[in-house]
Motif scaffolding. Structure first.
Motif, PDB file in Angstrom:
ATOM      1  N   VAL A  74      -8.640  78.041  27.156  1.00 40.74           N
ATOM      2  CA  VAL A  74      -8.043  78.641  28.360  1.00 40.74           C
ATOM      3  C   VAL A  74      -8.588  77.941  29.601  1.00 40.74           C
ATOM      4  CG1 VAL A  74      -7.982  80.725  29.799  1.00 40.74           C
ATOM      5  CG2 VAL A  74      -7.540  80.892  27.349  1.00 40.74           C
ATOM      6  N   MET A  75      -9.913  77.684  29.605  1.00 42.79           N
ATOM      7  CA  MET A  75     -10.508  77.014  30.753  1.00 42.79           C
ATOM      8  C   MET A  75      -9.898  75.618  30.938  1.00 42.79           C
ATOM      9  SD  MET A  75     -14.416  75.692  31.257  1.00 42.79           S
ATOM     10  CE  MET A  75     -14.186  74.312  30.139  1.00 42.79           C
ATOM     11  N   ALA A  76      -9.928  74.809  29.884  1.00 43.39           N
ATOM     12  CA  ALA A  76      -9.437  73.437  29.992  1.00 43.39           C
ATOM     13  C   ALA A  76      -7.944  73.416  30.298  1.00 43.39           C
ATOM     14  CB  ALA A  76      -9.734  72.666  28.707  1.00 43.39           C
ATOM     15  N   GLY A  77      -7.183  74.338  29.673  1.00 41.28           N
ATOM     16  CA  GLY A  77      -5.739  74.397  29.904  1.00 41.28           C
ATOM     17  C   GLY A  77      -5.432  74.776  31.349  1.00 41.28           C
ATOM     18  N   SER A  78      -6.163  75.784  31.872  1.00 43.16           N
ATOM     19  CA  SER A  78      -5.919  76.201  33.261  1.00 43.16           C
ATOM     20  C   SER A  78      -6.245  75.072  34.223  1.00 43.16           C
ATOM     21  CB  SER A  78      -6.781  77.414  33.625  1.00 43.16           C
ATOM     22  OG  SER A  78      -6.677  78.396  32.646  1.00 43.16           O
ATOM     23  N   ILE A  79      -7.373  74.386  33.983  1.00 38.09           N
ATOM     24  CA  ILE A  79      -7.749  73.288  34.875  1.00 38.09           C
ATOM     25  C   ILE A  79      -6.666  72.211  34.866  1.00 38.09           C
ATOM     26  CG2 ILE A  79      -9.361  71.383  35.203  1.00 38.09           C
ATOM     27  CD1 ILE A  79     -11.594  73.268  34.297  1.00 38.09           C
ATOM     28  N   ALA A  80      -6.234  71.820  33.673  1.00 42.47           N
ATOM     29  CA  ALA A  80      -5.243  70.741  33.561  1.00 42.47           C
ATOM     30  C   ALA A  80      -3.934  71.148  34.234  1.00 42.47           C
ATOM     31  CB  ALA A  80      -5.020  70.387  32.091  1.00 42.47           C
ATOM     32  N   ALA A  81      -3.495  72.387  33.986  1.00 42.36           N
ATOM     33  CA  ALA A  81      -2.234  72.851  34.565  1.00 42.36           C
ATOM     34  C   ALA A  81      -2.331  72.926  36.089  1.00 42.36           C
ATOM     35  CB  ALA A  81      -1.849  74.212  33.981  1.00 42.36           C
ATOM     36  N   ALA A  82      -3.449  73.483  36.586  1.00 41.47           N
ATOM     37  CA  ALA A  82      -3.616  73.608  38.038  1.00 41.47           C
ATOM     38  C   ALA A  82      -3.648  72.239  38.695  1.00 41.47           C
ATOM     39  CB  ALA A  82      -4.904  74.379  38.347  1.00 41.47           C
ATOM     40  N   GLN A  83      -4.341  71.286  38.058  1.00 43.92           N
ATOM     41  CA  GLN A  83      -4.426  69.944  38.655  1.00 43.92           C
ATOM     42  C   GLN A  83      -3.038  69.329  38.823  1.00 43.92           C
ATOM     43  OE1 GLN A  83      -7.213  67.493  36.542  1.00 43.92           O
ATOM     44  NE2 GLN A  83      -8.978  68.557  37.411  1.00 43.92           N
ATOM     45  N   VAL A  84      -2.197  69.480  37.787  1.00 44.43           N
ATOM     46  CA  VAL A  84      -0.849  68.913  37.874  1.00 44.43           C
ATOM     47  C   VAL A  84      -0.029  69.656  38.932  1.00 44.43           C
ATOM     48  CG1 VAL A  84       1.323  68.619  36.633  1.00 44.43           C
ATOM     49  CG2 VAL A  84      -0.834  68.014  35.532  1.00 44.43           C
ATOM     50  N   ALA A  85      -0.106  70.994  38.901  1.00 40.40           N
ATOM     51  CA  ALA A  85       0.703  71.803  39.816  1.00 40.40           C
ATOM     52  C   ALA A  85       0.342  71.526  41.273  1.00 40.40           C
ATOM     53  CB  ALA A  85       0.532  73.287  39.495  1.00 40.40           C
ATOM     54  N   LEU A  86      -0.959  71.339  41.558  1.00 39.16           N
ATOM     55  CA  LEU A  86      -1.378  71.119  42.947  1.00 39.16           C
ATOM     56  C   LEU A  86      -1.228  69.662  43.370  1.00 39.16           C
ATOM     57  CD1 LEU A  86      -4.546  73.385  43.265  1.00 39.16           C
ATOM     58  CD2 LEU A  86      -2.178  73.881  43.854  1.00 39.16           C
ATOM     59  N   ALA A  87      -1.396  68.731  42.426  1.00 29.77           N
ATOM     60  CA  ALA A  87      -1.309  67.318  42.777  1.00 29.77           C
ATOM     61  C   ALA A  87       0.130  66.924  43.122  1.00 29.77           C
ATOM     62  CB  ALA A  87      -1.835  66.451  41.632  1.00 29.77           C
ATOM     63  N   LEU A  88       1.119  67.639  42.541  1.00 28.15           N
ATOM     64  CA  LEU A  88       2.527  67.273  42.804  1.00 28.15           C
ATOM     65  C   LEU A  88       2.894  67.396  44.281  1.00 28.15           C
ATOM     66  CD1 LEU A  88       4.401  68.533  39.633  1.00 28.15           C
ATOM     67  CD2 LEU A  88       4.590  66.254  40.646  1.00 28.15           C
ATOM     68  N   PRO A  89       2.771  68.605  44.898  1.00 26.41           N
ATOM     69  CA  PRO A  89       3.127  68.675  46.327  1.00 26.41           C
ATOM     70  C   PRO A  89       2.204  67.813  47.197  1.00 26.41           C
ATOM     71  CG  PRO A  89       2.175  70.748  45.570  1.00 26.41           C
ATOM     72  CD  PRO A  89       2.388  69.911  44.358  1.00 26.41           C
ATOM     73  N   ALA A  90       0.899  67.785  46.866  1.00 21.59           N
ATOM     74  CA  ALA A  90      -0.030  66.994  47.688  1.00 21.59           C
ATOM     75  C   ALA A  90       0.318  65.509  47.588  1.00 21.59           C
ATOM     76  CB  ALA A  90      -1.462  67.246  47.232  1.00 21.59           C
ATOM     77  N   GLY A  91       0.589  65.033  46.382  1.00 22.28           N
ATOM     78  CA  GLY A  91       0.939  63.631  46.186  1.00 22.28           C
ATOM     79  C   GLY A  91       2.242  63.286  46.891  1.00 22.28           C
ATOM     80  N   TYR A  92       3.187  64.230  46.870  1.00 20.19           N
ATOM     81  CA  TYR A  92       4.475  64.030  47.558  1.00 20.19           C
ATOM     82  C   TYR A  92       4.255  63.874  49.055  1.00 20.19           C
ATOM     83  CZ  TYR A  92       8.988  65.424  49.600  1.00 20.19           C
ATOM     84  OH  TYR A  92      10.135  65.507  50.344  1.00 20.19           O
TER      85      TYR A  92
END
Lengths: 270, 290
Positions: A74-92
C-alpha cells in the motif's frame, strides 16, 4: 581454431558472471530449506538433506508476514500513484505553459534532485513527531508523494508532444484537466509506466525511511521485519533469516521477471 | 503556450512545489539552524554557536566519518563503473548466455538492500559462511571479514559493487546501443583494430554516459546506510561508520538533535561539492575528447 576460441572466451566469461550473480540467490534458497542441525553441523554442505519448510513456518510465526506485505505494498503503491498523478500537471505546466515564474519553478525542482532524504530526515522526523504522525502511513507516503525526478522526466517527455495536440483539444472545448489526464497522459505512456514501476520497486524495498519513521509494529514494512529476524537474537539460525529473505525478494523478482524490459529501459533510458 | 488563466500554472504546480519545499528545501534550512543549538528532545533547545561542529571535529571524529564515507564511495564508484562497463561490452551480443548474464546481473539492482545485506552477511559469516570458508581454504585467518577493522569497509564496498554493477551495466548498454554502427565500421575500414576502435570511437561516445553513471553511483554510495546498519552497525572499532549511520546514531541513540543536524549539514555540503566537482571533470574530459 582461433575463430572458435574468440567466440568461446566471451561465452565462458559471461557464464561465470551470470553464476557470480545467480549463486548468492541459489545459496539463499538452499539455506532456507535446511534445518538448524544442518546449519550447525555442516553449514557449507551444498544441498539440504531434504526440503524442510520449518524455516518458513518460523518466519510466519515470528512476524505477521501478510500484514507487513500489505502495508509495504500500500505504501509503495500510494507513493508511485501519487508521483505520477502530481507529476502530470506539474510537468505540463513546466513543459507547455508560458508564465513568469517558470524558470524559478524549474529551478526548485532541479535543486531538489540533489537533496537526498538522508540529509533531511532529522528535521522531517521532528516535524512528524510534533504533529504526532510518527508511526502513520502519512509519514511514510507524504514525503515522497511528489518526486523531483519524476516531475523532471514527465516534463522532458511532454516537451516532445506537439503543441498542436493541445491546441486541437482546446478548440474542442476540453478542460485543462482533460488535456493533462486524458490526452497527454496516454501520449507519454512509456514514461509514466517507467516512473510507476521504478518508484514502486524502489519504495517496496526501502529500509531507511520506514526505519526512522516508525517506532512500533503499527505500520512496520516487510524489509524492516526481515531485518529484525536477524536482530532478534537468531544467532546461527541463518536458515530462518534466509527464508525471510526469500519472502522479501521473491515478489520483487517475480515483478522483475514480468517487467524486465520496461525496467531495463526505464533505468537505461534515464 | 499561453495558459488559459493566469493562475492555472501555479495551481498545477502547487501540490508538487508545496511537497518538495516542505520535505526537501525547508528541512535543509531547519537542519542548518538547529545545528547551532544543543537539544536532547527533553529539555528546551539552548543556543551553543558552533560548539556542535567543534565537538564533532574534536579527536578527528568528523574527519574519520568523512574519510570512511569517501573510501567506501570511491571503492563503490570505481568498482561499479569498471565492472559495469566491462560487463556491458561483454554481454552486448546476441545469445542466451549473454541474455542470462544481463538479467541476473541487473536483478541485484532491483532486490532490496536488506536482502542483499543479509545474504552477504551469511555468506561472509566467520563460522558457516561459504565465502568465509572458501577464503579460509585459501589460507586466510579464521576471522570474519566483517569483524576485521581492516577488511570490514572494503567488504561492505564489495557488496555495494555487487548490488550496483547491474545498474551501471544497463546504462552503459543503452549508451553502447546509441553508438552508430557505421562509425565503428568506418573505423574498421580505416584499419583500426578492436582496441583502437574502443579507445577512439566507443570511449569518447560513452563519455556523457560515464559521467551520468559516476554521478548517480557517487550520490547513491555516499548515502549508504542499509549495509552499515544491518551488517556492521558502524563497527568493528568504528571502521565502517559512514555519514548517514553517524547521523542516525546521533539522533536516535544519543538523542542529540544539534550534532545530528551539524553532521547532516556537512554531509549535504560534501555531497554537493563532490557531485559538482565530478560533473565538471567529466564535462572537461568530454570536451577534450571532441
Amino acid at each position: 581454431m582461433t575463430a572458435s576460441r574468440a567466440r568461446l572466451l566471451p561465452w565462458l566469461v559471461a557464464a561465470v558472471a551470470a553464476a557470480a550473480w545467480l549463486f548468492p540467490y541459489a545459496w539463499m534458497v538452499l539455506t532456507s530449506f535446511k534445518t538448524l542441525e544442518e546449519i550447525v553441523q555442516d553449514p557449507t554442505a551444498p544441498l539440504p538433506r531434504h526440503l524442510d519448510l520449518d524455516a518458513y513456518r518460523e518466519v510466519f510465526a515470528a512476524m505477521p508476514v501478510w500484514r507487513y506485505t500489505a502495508v509495504t505494498a500500500v505504501m509503495a503503491g500510494s507513493i508511485a500513484a501519487a508521483q505520477v498523478a502530481l507529476a502530470l500537471p506539474a510537468g505540463y505546466a513546466l513543459a507547455k505553459l508560458r508564465f513568469a515564474g517558470r524558470p524559478f519553478a524549474v529551478g526548485v525542482v532541479l535543486a531538489c534532485l540533489l537533496v537526498p532524504a538522508q540529509a533531511t530526515f532529522v528535521p522531517v522526523f521532528l516535524m512528524f513527531a510534533k504533529l504526532r504522525m510518527v508511526d502513520t502511513m502519512g509519514a511514510l507516503i507524504l514525503p515522497f508523494a511528489a518526486s523531483a525526478l519524476g516531475t523532471f522526466l514527465v516534463r522532458q517527455a511532454m516537451m516532445s508532444v506537439p503543441d498542436e495536440l493541445i491546441e486541437a483539444a482546446r478548440m474542442d472545448g476540453a478542460s485543462e484537466w482533460t488535456i493533462v489526464y486524458r490526452i497527454l497522459a496516454p501520449a507519454i505512456r512509456p514514461t509514466l509506466v517507467s516512473l510507476l514501476l521504478v518508484s514502486f520497486v524502489l519504495h517496496y524495498s526501502d529500509y531507511f525511511w520506514p526505519l526512522v519513521m516508525t517506532t512500533d509494529d503499527g505500520v512496520r514494512t516487510l524489509p524492516l521485519g526481515v531485518a529484525l529476524l536477524r536482530e532478534q537474537g537468531t544467532g546461527v539460525r541463518w536458515h530462518i533469516v534466509m527464508a525471510g529473505n526469500v519472502v522479501l525478494s521473491a515478489p520483487v523478482l517475480v515483478l522483475f521477471a514480468a517487467a524486465q524490459r520496461q525496467l531495463m529501459r526505464a533505468v537505461g533510458g534515464r | 503556450m499561453t495558459p488559459r488563466a493566469r493562475w492555472h500554472p501555479w495551481a498545477m504546480l502547487a501540490p508538487t512545489l508545496a511537497l518538495l519545499v516542505t520535505f526537501f528545501v525547508l528541512p535543509i534550512g531547519v537542519a542548518a539552524y538547529q545545528s547551532f543549538f544543543s537539544w536532547d528532545l527533553l529539555t528546551p533547545p539552548r543556543f551553543v554557536g558552533a560548539a556542535n561542529y567543534r565537538a564533532l571535529a574534536a579527536h578527528g571524529h568528523l574527519f574519520h566519518i568523512a574519510l570512511h564515507t569517501a573510501v567506501y564511495s570511491g571503492l563503490v564508484v570505481t568498482g561499479t563503473m569498471s565492472a559495469g562497463l566491462a560487463l556491458a561490452l561483454l554481454v552486448d551480443r546476441p545469445g542466451r548466455v549473454f541474455a542470462l548474464a544481463r538479467t541476473s546481473i541487473f536483478s541485484a539492482y532491483v532486490v532490496s538492500w536488506v536482502a542483499v545485506a543479509l545474504l552477504w552477511m551469511w555468506m561472509l559469516d566467520g563460522n558457516g559462511g561459504i565465502v568465509g570458508g572458501a577464503l579460509r581454504a585459501l589460507g586466510a585467518p579464521p576471522t570474519s571479514l566483517l569483524g576485521d577493522p581492516r577488511w570490514a569497509l572494503p567488504a561492505l564496498a564489495a557488496v555495494g559493487v555487487w548490488k550496483l554493477t547491474g545498474y551501471a551495466m544497463v546504462v552503459f548498454l543503452a549508451g553502447l546501443r546509441s553508438l552508430p554502427r557505421a562509425l565503428l565500421e568506418a573505423a574498421a575500414l580505416d584499419g583500426a583494430g578492436p582496441w583502437a576502435r574502443f579507445r577512439h570511437v566507443t570511449m569518447p561516445h560513452l563519455g556523457p554516459t560515464a559521467a551520468f553513471v559516476a554521478t548517480t553511483t557517487l550520490v547513491t554510495s555516499f548515502q549508504a546506510f542499509d549495509v552499515v546498519r544491518i551488517m556492521t552497525q558502524g563497527g568493528p572499532a568504528r571502521a565502517t561508520e559512514l555519514f548517514v549511520y553517524a547521523i542516525y546514531e546521533q539522533i536516535f541513540l544519543n538523542l542529540s538533535v544539534g550534532k545530528a543536524s551539524a553532521l547532516a549539514v556537512v554531509f549535504f555540503l560534501l555531497l554537493l561539492a563532490l557531485a559538482g566537482l565530478q560533473l565538471r571533470v567529466w564535462r572537461a574530459r568530454a570536451g577534450e575528447a571532441r
